[in-house]
Design an enzyme around this catalytic site. Structure first.
Site, PDB file in Angstrom:
ATOM      1  N   GLU A  79     -23.265  10.227  52.310  1.00 48.80           N
ATOM      2  CA  GLU A  79     -23.801  10.749  51.047  1.00 48.80           C
ATOM      3  C   GLU A  79     -23.548  12.245  50.926  1.00 48.80           C
ATOM      4  O   GLU A  79     -23.842  13.002  51.857  1.00 48.80           O
ATOM      5  CB  GLU A  79     -25.317  10.499  50.976  1.00 48.80           C
ATOM      6  CG  GLU A  79     -25.707   9.024  50.985  1.00 48.80           C
ATOM      7  CD  GLU A  79     -25.338   8.295  49.701  1.00 48.80           C
ATOM      8  OE1 GLU A  79     -24.954   8.955  48.712  1.00 48.80           O
ATOM      9  OE2 GLU A  79     -25.434   7.057  49.691  1.00 48.80           O
ATOM     10  N   CYS A 142     -34.546   6.588  50.871  1.00 53.84           N
ATOM     11  CA  CYS A 142     -33.407   7.191  51.578  1.00 53.84           C
ATOM     12  C   CYS A 142     -33.105   8.575  51.023  1.00 53.84           C
ATOM     13  O   CYS A 142     -32.939   9.539  51.769  1.00 53.84           O
ATOM     14  CB  CYS A 142     -32.173   6.296  51.483  1.00 53.84           C
ATOM     15  SG  CYS A 142     -32.322   4.823  52.508  1.00 53.84           S
ATOM     16  N   HIS A 164     -25.300   5.680  54.131  1.00 59.46           N
ATOM     17  CA  HIS A 164     -25.766   4.337  53.763  1.00 59.46           C
ATOM     18  C   HIS A 164     -24.804   3.305  54.333  1.00 59.46           C
ATOM     19  O   HIS A 164     -23.575   3.498  54.263  1.00 59.46           O
ATOM     20  CB  HIS A 164     -25.800   4.163  52.230  1.00 59.46           C
ATOM     21  CG  HIS A 164     -27.134   4.440  51.620  1.00 59.46           C
ATOM     22  ND1 HIS A 164     -27.330   5.421  50.668  1.00 59.46           N
ATOM     23  CD2 HIS A 164     -28.348   3.845  51.818  1.00 59.46           C
ATOM     24  CE1 HIS A 164     -28.613   5.418  50.301  1.00 59.46           C
ATOM     25  NE2 HIS A 164     -29.250   4.469  50.989  1.00 59.46           N
TER      26      HIS A 164
HETATM   27  N1  PCA Z   1     -32.739   1.790  52.176  1.00 58.69           N
HETATM   28  C1  PCA Z   1     -33.591   2.285  51.122  1.00 58.69           C
HETATM   29  C2  PCA Z   1     -34.819   2.845  51.832  1.00 58.69           C
HETATM   30  C3  PCA Z   1     -34.731   2.383  53.235  1.00 58.69           C
HETATM   31  C4  PCA Z   1     -33.385   1.818  53.370  1.00 58.69           C
HETATM   32  O1  PCA Z   1     -32.882   1.412  54.442  1.00 58.69           O
HETATM   33  C5  PCA Z   1     -32.896   3.278  50.198  1.00 58.69           C
HETATM   34  O2  PCA Z   1     -31.672   3.190  50.040  1.00 58.69           O
HETATM   35  O3  PCA Z   1     -33.541   4.143  49.620  1.00 58.69           O
END
Ligand code: PCA
Length: 189
Positions: A79, A142, A164
Site C-alpha cells: 500500500e 487495515c 494486503h
Molecule cells: N483486513 C481488514 C482488517 C483486517 C484485515 O485483515 C482491512 O482490510 O481493513
C-alpha cells in the site's frame, strides 16, 4: 541486526481465518540479518495501533510492516498511502462502526508509506506471485493501523509500511509468505 515488527490480523467479519495470520505463521523468525518479531493484532479501530506501537517501543523495532487480508483482491498489494478516514461497512471485532469520520482531527490527511512500495511489488512478482502497488488501503481497520502507525512514527527513523494479501482461497498461504519474504528482503537491500 535490524528488527522488523511484523503485525498481522486475527479473523474478522465472521470468518474463522485471516490470510495475513496464515502467511505470518509461515514466515521464519529471521530473514538474512533481519529479526522478525511477529504480533497478532485485534481487528479493532484504535486498539490495533496501540498494541503495535507498544510492541515497537518494547522491542526497539527499526520498522513496522503490517499485513492484512483484502478479500476480493487477486494480487499481493503493497500500500502506498494511509488516509485519515474511517468508514466501516461492517463492525470491527469490538462492535465499532465509525462511518465517514477522521481518525485524528488534527492529523495530516494522509501519509505515504516509508517502505519502497514499487520495488517491493517488483520483487514479489520476481518470485512468481502477482503483485501491484495499491493506492488505497480502504477505510477499515487495515488503513486505521497503517495511518496511526504512520502518524506516530512520522519524522523518525522507524519506517512504516502495509501489505494486503488476498484471501487464502485466492492465494495459498505458502505463496503469500513467499511474497512477504521477498518484500522484506528488498526493503532492506
Ligand atoms: N483486513 C481488514 C482488517 C483486517 C484485515 O485483515 C482491512 O482490510 O481493513
Amino acid at each position: 541486526m535490524k528488527k522488523l515488527l511484523l503485525t498481522y490480523f486475527e479473523p474478522f467479519g465472521g470468518s474463522d481465518e485471516n490470510a495475513s495470520q496464515a502467511a505470518a505463521a509461515l514466515l521464519p523468525d529471521r530473514i538474512g540479518d533481519i529479526e522478525i518479531i511477529k504480533l497478532e493484532l485485534p481487528v479493532v479501530f484504535g486498539k490495533c495501533a496501540e498494541r503495535a506501537i507498544d510492541a515497537a517501543a518494547a522491542n526497539g523495532a527499526d520498522c513496522v510492516l503490517s499485513v492484512g487480508q483484502a478479500a476480493g483482491r487477486g494480487q499481493v498489494t503493497p500500500e502506498l498511502v494511509a488516509i485519515n478516514y474511517m468508514d466501516a461497512s461492517i463492525p470491527d471485532n469490538d462492535g465499532n462502526s465509525p462511518r465517514g469520520v477522521r481518525i485524528d482531527e488534527s492529523g495530516a490527511d494522509a501519509y505515504f508509506s516509508t517502505f519502497p512500495v514499487r520495488e517491493m511489488a517488483a520483487a514479489i512478482n520476481e518470485v512468481g506471485v502477482h503483485a501491484a502497488v495499491s493506492y488505497s488501503a480502504g477505510a477499515y481497520v487495515c488503513n486505521d493501523v497503517f495511518y496511526r502507525l504512520s502518524h506516530r512514527f512520522r519524522g523518525t527513523d522507524v519506517r512504516v509500511g502495509f501489505i494486503h494479501v488476498p484471501d487464502t482461497k485466492t492465494l495459498a498461504p505458502t505463496y503469500a509468505a513467499r511474497a512477504l519474504e521477498a518484500a522484506i528482503k528488498i526493503a532492506f537491500c
